[in-house]
Design a protein around this motif. Structure first.
Motif, PDB file in Angstrom:
ATOM      1  N   ILE A   1      48.065  31.153  37.766  1.00 25.62           N
ATOM      2  CA  ILE A   1      48.904  31.560  36.751  1.00 25.62           C
ATOM      3  C   ILE A   1      50.267  31.552  37.713  1.00 25.62           C
ATOM      4  O   ILE A   1      50.287  32.149  38.712  1.00 25.62           O
ATOM      5  CB  ILE A   1      48.380  32.951  36.303  1.00 25.62           C
ATOM      6  N   SER A   2      51.137  31.269  36.823  1.00 23.99           N
ATOM      7  CA  SER A   2      52.935  31.396  37.766  1.00 23.99           C
ATOM      8  C   SER A   2      53.248  32.466  37.859  1.00 23.99           C
ATOM      9  O   SER A   2      52.607  33.660  37.209  1.00 23.99           O
ATOM     10  CB  SER A   2      53.539  30.421  36.671  1.00 23.99           C
ATOM     11  N   SER A   3      54.169  32.747  38.454  1.00 26.15           N
ATOM     12  CA  SER A   3      54.667  34.217  38.907  1.00 26.15           C
ATOM     13  C   SER A   3      55.038  35.092  37.813  1.00 26.15           C
ATOM     14  O   SER A   3      54.585  36.336  37.935  1.00 26.15           O
ATOM     15  CB  SER A   3      56.010  33.744  39.875  1.00 26.15           C
ATOM     16  N   PHE A   4      55.762  34.718  36.690  1.00 28.35           N
ATOM     17  CA  PHE A   4      55.938  35.489  35.459  1.00 28.35           C
ATOM     18  C   PHE A   4      54.860  35.228  34.440  1.00 28.35           C
ATOM     19  O   PHE A   4      55.012  35.650  33.538  1.00 28.35           O
ATOM     20  CB  PHE A   4      57.176  35.166  35.040  1.00 28.35           C
ATOM     21  N   GLY A   5      53.630  34.409  34.686  1.00 26.34           N
ATOM     22  CA  GLY A   5      52.676  34.246  33.955  1.00 26.34           C
ATOM     23  C   GLY A   5      52.947  33.347  32.632  1.00 26.34           C
ATOM     24  O   GLY A   5      52.058  33.439  31.496  1.00 26.34           O
ATOM     25  N   VAL A   6      54.243  32.557  32.864  1.00 23.47           N
ATOM     26  CA  VAL A   6      54.431  31.682  31.703  1.00 23.47           C
ATOM     27  C   VAL A   6      53.556  30.520  31.658  1.00 23.47           C
ATOM     28  O   VAL A   6      53.212  30.167  30.606  1.00 23.47           O
ATOM     29  CB  VAL A   6      55.916  31.163  31.977  1.00 23.47           C
ATOM     30  N   SER A   7      52.846  30.076  32.774  1.00 22.82           N
ATOM     31  CA  SER A   7      51.913  29.004  32.746  1.00 22.82           C
ATOM     32  C   SER A   7      50.739  29.367  33.711  1.00 22.82           C
ATOM     33  O   SER A   7      50.718  29.853  34.563  1.00 22.82           O
ATOM     34  CB  SER A   7      52.700  27.674  33.431  1.00 22.82           C
ATOM     35  N   THR A   8      49.552  28.790  32.887  1.00 17.92           N
ATOM     36  CA  THR A   8      48.380  28.818  33.325  1.00 17.92           C
ATOM     37  C   THR A   8      47.660  27.476  33.287  1.00 17.92           C
ATOM     38  O   THR A   8      47.857  26.342  32.769  1.00 17.92           O
ATOM     39  CB  THR A   8      47.524  29.614  32.758  1.00 17.92           C
ATOM     40  N   ILE A   9      46.568  27.165  34.550  1.00 16.05           N
ATOM     41  CA  ILE A   9      45.666  26.297  34.403  1.00 16.05           C
ATOM     42  C   ILE A   9      44.343  26.755  34.748  1.00 16.05           C
ATOM     43  O   ILE A   9      44.180  27.701  35.293  1.00 16.05           O
ATOM     44  CB  ILE A   9      46.046  25.090  35.379  1.00 16.05           C
ATOM     45  N   HIS A  10      43.464  26.069  34.162  1.00 20.13           N
ATOM     46  CA  HIS A  10      41.901  26.411  34.161  1.00 20.13           C
ATOM     47  C   HIS A  10      41.432  25.339  34.692  1.00 20.13           C
ATOM     48  O   HIS A  10      41.392  24.211  33.936  1.00 20.13           O
ATOM     49  CB  HIS A  10      41.487  27.363  33.198  1.00 20.13           C
ATOM     50  N   SER A  11      40.073  25.132  35.375  1.00 21.12           N
ATOM     51  CA  SER A  11      39.338  24.286  35.992  1.00 21.12           C
ATOM     52  C   SER A  11      38.799  23.817  34.614  1.00 21.12           C
ATOM     53  O   SER A  11      38.402  24.334  33.601  1.00 21.12           O
ATOM     54  CB  SER A  11      38.648  24.171  36.928  1.00 21.12           C
ATOM     55  N   ASP A  12      38.271  22.398  34.557  1.00 19.84           N
ATOM     56  CA  ASP A  12      37.604  21.935  33.452  1.00 19.84           C
ATOM     57  C   ASP A  12      36.280  22.775  33.229  1.00 19.84           C
ATOM     58  O   ASP A  12      35.834  22.738  32.095  1.00 19.84           O
ATOM     59  CB  ASP A  12      37.332  20.340  33.610  1.00 19.84           C
ATOM     60  N   SER A  13      35.534  23.092  34.343  1.00 19.14           N
ATOM     61  CA  SER A  13      34.419  23.689  34.558  1.00 19.14           C
ATOM     62  C   SER A  13      34.513  25.141  33.855  1.00 19.14           C
ATOM     63  O   SER A  13      33.471  25.655  33.250  1.00 19.14           O
ATOM     64  CB  SER A  13      33.811  23.823  35.528  1.00 19.14           C
ATOM     65  N   VAL A  14      35.466  25.834  33.403  1.00 23.50           N
ATOM     66  CA  VAL A  14      35.775  27.042  33.053  1.00 23.50           C
ATOM     67  C   VAL A  14      36.570  27.152  31.703  1.00 23.50           C
ATOM     68  O   VAL A  14      36.612  28.080  31.090  1.00 23.50           O
ATOM     69  CB  VAL A  14      36.230  28.166  34.153  1.00 23.50           C
ATOM     70  N   LYS A  15      37.127  26.014  31.473  1.00 24.76           N
ATOM     71  CA  LYS A  15      38.022  25.900  30.311  1.00 24.76           C
ATOM     72  C   LYS A  15      37.313  26.587  29.108  1.00 24.76           C
ATOM     73  O   LYS A  15      36.434  25.973  28.829  1.00 24.76           O
ATOM     74  CB  LYS A  15      38.559  24.420  30.366  1.00 24.76           C
ATOM     75  N   GLY A  16      38.273  27.193  28.416  1.00 24.88           N
ATOM     76  CA  GLY A  16      37.415  27.745  27.058  1.00 24.88           C
ATOM     77  C   GLY A  16      36.520  28.908  27.314  1.00 24.88           C
ATOM     78  O   GLY A  16      36.292  29.525  26.255  1.00 24.88           O
ATOM     79  N   ARG A  17      36.224  29.079  28.459  1.00 24.10           N
ATOM     80  CA  ARG A  17      35.277  30.173  28.693  1.00 24.10           C
ATOM     81  C   ARG A  17      35.934  31.601  29.436  1.00 24.10           C
ATOM     82  O   ARG A  17      35.709  32.663  29.562  1.00 24.10           O
ATOM     83  CB  ARG A  17      34.385  29.974  29.469  1.00 24.10           C
ATOM     84  N   PHE A  18      36.934  31.100  30.581  1.00 21.44           N
ATOM     85  CA  PHE A  18      37.649  32.001  31.314  1.00 21.44           C
ATOM     86  C   PHE A  18      39.101  31.953  31.183  1.00 21.44           C
ATOM     87  O   PHE A  18      39.829  30.957  30.812  1.00 21.44           O
ATOM     88  CB  PHE A  18      37.421  31.622  32.986  1.00 21.44           C
TER      89      PHE A  18
END
Length: 118
Positions: A51-68
């Motif tokens: 997550i970016s410093s101000f929380g504007v952007s996030t990324i999630h790995s494919d293995s956890v996307k939609g769950r975490f």
């Protein structure tokens, strides 16, 4: 003194949920991107979410996307990882990391163990 202290790990049944927290101190939290990594026994450490410093952007790995879901509260100097629908492949030690891009600064927590029973 820089500190990252993870908490919230434990034993949960498959399909259950946990919320990890990482409390930061000793540096300007809002200037740092935060990430969660995990390392299972015998495997390399892998990125779970960032997550970016101000929380504007996030990324999630494919293995956890939609769950975490990663989130942060800069007023509390804390980053979270909400983990839902936990699977047998999710057990690992989960670490948080703070990184200041451009300055080559990175700090790691000591990790918290997540165990999933089937």
């Amino acid at each position: 003194q820089v500190q990252l202290v993870e908490s919230g790990g434990g034993l949960v049944q498959s399909g259950g949920s946990l919320r990890l927290s990482c409390a930061a101190s000793g540096f300007t939290f809002g200037n740092y991107a935060m990430s969660w990594y995990r390392q299972a026994t015998g495997k390399e450490r892998e990125l779970v979410a960032s997550i970016s410093s101000f929380g504007v952007s996030t990324i999630h790995s494919d293995s956890v996307k939609g769950r975490f879901t990663i989130s942060r509260d800069n007023a509390k100097n804390t980053v979270y990882l909400q983990m839902n629908s936990l699977k047998p492949e999710d057990p690992a030690v989960y670490y948080c990391r703070a990184r200041r891009a451009g300055l080559g600064l990175a700090y790691w927590g000591q990790g918290t163990q997540v165990t999933v029973s089937s």
